[in-house]
Design an enzyme around this catalytic site. Structure first.
Site, PDB file in Angstrom:
ATOM      1  N   GLY A   1      72.705  96.745  58.693  1.00  0.00           N
ATOM      2  CA  GLY A   1      71.658  95.907  59.263  1.00  0.00           C
ATOM      3  C   GLY A   1      71.848  95.728  60.758  1.00  0.00           C
TER       4      GLY A   1
ATOM      5  N   GLY B   1      75.311 108.093  62.492  1.00  0.00           N
ATOM      6  CA  GLY B   1      75.392 108.238  63.949  1.00  0.00           C
ATOM      7  C   GLY B   1      76.734 108.815  64.377  1.00  0.00           C
TER       8      GLY B   1
ATOM      9  N   SER C   1      75.372  97.393  67.276  1.00  0.00           N
ATOM     10  CA  SER C   1      75.010  96.037  66.833  1.00  0.00           C
ATOM     11  C   SER C   1      75.945  95.011  67.462  1.00  0.00           C
ATOM     12  CB  SER C   1      75.090  95.945  65.310  1.00  0.00           C
ATOM     13  OG  SER C   1      74.280  96.937  64.740  1.00  0.00           O
ATOM     14  N   ARG C   2      77.135  95.446  67.869  1.00  0.00           N
ATOM     15  CA  ARG C   2      78.112  94.502  68.435  1.00  0.00           C
ATOM     16  C   ARG C   2      77.888  94.260  69.927  1.00  0.00           C
ATOM     17  NH1 ARG C   2      81.757  96.818  64.093  1.00  0.00           N
ATOM     18  NH2 ARG C   2      82.293  95.026  62.817  1.00  0.00           N
TER      19      ARG C   2
ATOM     20  N   HIS D   1      69.598 103.153  65.169  1.00  0.00           N
ATOM     21  CA  HIS D   1      69.265 103.290  63.747  1.00  0.00           C
ATOM     22  C   HIS D   1      67.856 103.868  63.591  1.00  0.00           C
ATOM     23  CE1 HIS D   1      72.226  99.826  63.503  1.00  0.00           C
ATOM     24  NE2 HIS D   1      72.745 100.676  62.656  1.00  0.00           N
TER      25      HIS D   1
ATOM     26  N   GLN E   1      84.326 107.777  61.529  1.00  0.00           N
ATOM     27  CA  GLN E   1      83.662 107.443  60.263  1.00  0.00           C
ATOM     28  C   GLN E   1      82.912 108.666  59.730  1.00  0.00           C
ATOM     29  OE1 GLN E   1      81.444 103.677  59.272  1.00  0.00           O
ATOM     30  NE2 GLN E   1      79.678 104.888  59.909  1.00  0.00           N
TER      31      GLN E   1
ATOM     32  N   LYS F   1      78.152 108.049  67.007  1.00  0.00           N
ATOM     33  CA  LYS F   1      78.919 107.054  67.760  1.00  0.00           C
ATOM     34  C   LYS F   1      80.202 106.690  67.000  1.00  0.00           C
ATOM     35  CE  LYS F   1      78.431 102.539  68.277  1.00  0.00           C
ATOM     36  NZ  LYS F   1      79.853 102.098  68.315  1.00  0.00           N
ATOM     37  N   ASP F   2      80.070 106.578  65.673  1.00  0.00           N
ATOM     38  CA  ASP F   2      81.247 106.319  64.838  1.00  0.00           C
ATOM     39  C   ASP F   2      81.804 107.677  64.397  1.00  0.00           C
ATOM     40  OD1 ASP F   2      81.200 103.339  64.674  1.00  0.00           O
ATOM     41  OD2 ASP F   2      79.220 103.752  63.855  1.00  0.00           O
TER      42      ASP F   2
ATOM     43  N   VAL G   1      72.654 107.277  70.652  1.00  0.00           N
ATOM     44  CA  VAL G   1      71.574 106.798  71.523  1.00  0.00           C
ATOM     45  C   VAL G   1      72.173 105.798  72.506  1.00  0.00           C
ATOM     46  CG1 VAL G   1      69.343 105.613  71.608  1.00  0.00           C
ATOM     47  CG2 VAL G   1      69.880 107.123  69.695  1.00  0.00           C
TER      48      VAL G   1
HETATM   49  O1  PAF Z   1      78.342 102.421  60.103  1.00  0.00           O
HETATM   50  C1  PAF Z   1      78.050 101.451  59.375  1.00  0.00           C
HETATM   51  O2  PAF Z   1      77.109 100.717  59.620  1.00  0.00           O
HETATM   52  C2  PAF Z   1      78.897 101.187  58.135  1.00  0.00           C
HETATM   53  O3  PAF Z   1      80.231 101.487  58.354  1.00  0.00           O
HETATM   54  C3  PAF Z   1      78.370 101.919  56.874  1.00  0.00           C
HETATM   55  C4  PAF Z   1      78.452 103.429  57.016  1.00  0.00           C
HETATM   56  C5  PAF Z   1      76.925 101.513  56.601  1.00  0.00           C
HETATM   57  C6  PAF Z   1      79.211 101.534  55.651  1.00  0.00           C
HETATM   58  O4  PAF Z   1      79.166 100.156  55.435  1.00  0.00           O
END
Ligand code: PAF
Length: 313
Positions: free
Chosen positions: A43, A159, A198-199, A49, A165, A161-162, A188
């Site tokens: 969110g 994304g 978001s942070r 996003h 992840q 950016k992470d 972006v």
């Molecule tokens: O990148 C995020 O927003 C979160 O780490 C994800 C991939 C939705 C998992 O909670």
């Protein structure tokens, strides 16, 4: 799967809160031969996003955006409680970007009882973010594995950016033969180079002013790589020196690594792909960002553009 129209230009996505309803809708869509795109989020949706959602909507027949602040991936003292939550605004943005379904389960729907099974991707989860946030990636891979299981066969958009992840999720999906194509989408940025996050809402005006130095540091590192530098330590030093000009940064790392193993080799070689990754605390926010470069290959205007837009996948 017909989204409700409430104004000529705005399409409201269907909001689904249970796993059973999500599965039933998506199974029905696939039975009709429709493809599914998934954009997993926590969110607090922003233009970054929106780019992911637009891309999914262009490439897939049905686009699902999951909105779930996952308690498993927050450590003690992190911002789980404070994490910004506004489902109405998220559904609005998701709908404008082309989402058909917003999956927003409560915590008890995702974790009806204390979880005894988690997903752990070895190796790449203990370095960098994993070293600063122990257990974080187990939380991410566990919730993403659940989201993949609930969504079923799909293309999933994340994304860049992470970066770490994305590497973890790719590896998990491949190792566990999940029926999901994991697609990374370029970061972006604000016009001054700050990566959307978001942070960023945690930044004071003064912190917001200096935050673009992170992107400048990455660009300086990328330029050195493009100029042919092969020593990871020298590349790291140039990024550190850019960030050291601003005392507000509490730098956690600024490294040059292999994009897949996330490890710095003793030396890169001409033609190697290099990923530059930075993490720093800036006031209340912990910011991460990254950039790519190839040893000895001049950065073209196209490369720079690709790093600042959401085109392609
Ligand atoms: O990148 C995020 O927003 C979160 O780490 C994800 C991939 C939705 C998992 O909670």
């Amino acid at each position: 799967m017909s989204p409700e129209r409430h104004a000529p230009t705005t399409v409201l996505p269907v909001i689904v809160t249970t796993a059973a309803e999500l599965g039933a809708r998506l199974d029905a869509a696939r039975a009709e031969g429709r493809t599914v795109g998934l954009v997993p989020t926590m969110g607090a949706l922003h233009r970054g996003h929106a780019g992911l959602i637009r891309l999914a909507a262009e490439r897939c027949d049905v686009t699902v955006v999951s909105v779930f602040v996952n308690p498993l991936q927050f450590g003690a003292g992190e911002d789980f409680e404070a994490y910004p939550r506004d489902l109405d605004a998220d559904a609005d943005l998701a709908g404008r970007a082309g989402a058909d379904v917003v999956f927003a389960p409560p915590v008890e729907e995702m974790y009806p009882r204390p979880i005894q099974t988690t997903v752990h991707v070895d190796g790449i989860t203990t370095v960098l973010e994993g070293a600063f946030r122990p257990g974080h990636f187990d939380g991410v891979s566990t919730v993403v594995a659940k989201l993949f299981a609930l969504t079923g066969r799909c293309r999933a958009y994340f994304g860049e950016k992470d970066w770490q992840q994305l590497a973890v999720v790719r590896r998990m999906a491949a190792d566990l033969s999940m029926p999901v194509a994991v697609i990374g989408v370029p970061t972006v940025r604000e016009p001054d180079g700050l990566a959307l996050s978001s942070r960023n809402v945690y930044l004071s005006p003064a912190e917001r002013e200096v935050a673009p130095l992170i992107h400048l540091a990455l660009q300086a590192g990328a330029q050195l790589v493009a100029d042919g530098e092969t020593d990871p330590v020298s590349i790291s030093s140039v990024m550190v020196s850019v960030l050291a000009t601003e005392p507000a940064f509490d730098l956690h790392y600024a490294v040059a690594v292999d994009p897949h193993s996330l490890v710095s080799p003793p030396a890169f070689h001409p033609g190697d792909e290099v990923r530059l990754l930075v993490a720093t605390r800036l006031g209340r926010a912990r910011l991460i960002d990254n950039a790519g470069a190839i040893v000895g290959l001049p950065q073209t205007p196209y490369d720079r553009k690709a790093d600042t837009t959401c085109a392609g996948a």
